[in-house]
Design an enzyme around this catalytic site. Structure first.
Site, PDB file in Angstrom:
ATOM      1  CG  LEU A 199      41.281  26.512  57.230  1.00  0.00           C
ATOM      2  CD1 LEU A 199      39.874  26.638  56.683  1.00  0.00           C
ATOM      3  CD2 LEU A 199      41.277  26.450  58.744  1.00  0.00           C
ATOM      4  CD  GLN A 252      42.896  25.567  44.837  1.00  0.00           C
ATOM      5  OE1 GLN A 252      43.281  26.080  43.796  1.00  0.00           O
ATOM      6  NE2 GLN A 252      41.613  25.372  45.087  1.00  0.00           N
ATOM      7  N   GLY A 253      45.386  26.320  49.209  1.00  0.00           N
ATOM      8  CA  GLY A 253      44.826  26.151  50.533  1.00  0.00           C
ATOM      9  C   GLY A 253      43.927  27.332  50.866  1.00  0.00           C
ATOM     10  CE1 TYR A 254      39.536  27.846  48.798  1.00  0.00           C
ATOM     11  CE2 TYR A 254      40.510  25.683  49.077  1.00  0.00           C
ATOM     12  CZ  TYR A 254      39.886  26.613  48.287  1.00  0.00           C
ATOM     13  OH  TYR A 254      39.614  26.330  46.973  1.00  0.00           O
ATOM     14  CB  ILE A 255      43.456  32.227  54.755  1.00  0.00           C
ATOM     15  CG1 ILE A 255      44.887  32.074  54.213  1.00  0.00           C
ATOM     16  CG2 ILE A 255      43.424  33.068  56.023  1.00  0.00           C
ATOM     17  CD1 ILE A 255      45.507  33.371  53.737  1.00  0.00           C
TER      18      ILE A 255
END
Length: 162
Positions: free
Chosen positions: A81, A27-30
């Site tokens: 990010l 998972q990643g964060y916009i």
């Protein structure tokens, strides 16, 4: 709109693995700010985009929607990010609830956190034997914070609470 009501704990031992079901998660964060996050996640062969606001007490609003895996892969590579969170999530029923135990890899290798989602903040629950100190509300253990400040880079003074 759904409410996420969650409690988090450190893990004392690996006894949960014997009867748990494992899922691979990246998972990643916009967007990752104090009062909101927008997350992209691939769990096994499904993908989701999730929007959450700030936690108040043990609760926060959560909006989660399925998206195509191919779209999530592009978002994780080109939009989110960096670095990306990698973990194996073990799900284990205990005391009438499903406990989720995240064994982090990559930049957070060595960190293991157990969490339980509850129907409301007043719900009582039993702690499984592998659960240790409660860390609910400690932002250091939020996945979005772990992406920005990885466990492998923590200074020695942070390990006192483990």
């Amino acid at each position: 709109m759904a409410k996420e009501i969650e409690r988090k704990f450190m893990v004392k031992d690996m006894s949960f693995k014997a009867n748990a079901v494992a899922h691979r998660i990246v998972q990643g964060y916009i967007c990752s700010e104090n009062d909101r996050v927008v997350r992209v996640r691939i769990k096994d062969d499904h993908a989701y985009i999730t929007i959450k606001n700030a936690t108040i007490g043990y609760s926060r609003d959560e909006f989660e929607y399925p998206i195509p895996v191919a779209d999530a892969e592009v978002m994780l590579k080109d939009i989110c990010l960096q670095p990306i969170i990698e973990k194996t999530r073990y799900v284990l029923p205990f005391g009438g609830f499903d406990w989720e135990i995240d064994c982090f890899g990559g930049i957070n290798e060595g960190l293991i956190i157990a969490e339980i989602e509850l129907p409301d903040e007043e719900t009582e629950f039993q702690l499984p034997p592998f659960v240790g100190k409660e860390i609910t509300g400690n932002p250091r253990y939020y996945n979005a914070c772990l992406a920005a400040h990885p466990f492998t880079e923590w200074k020695e003074e942070h390990f006192k609470e483990l």
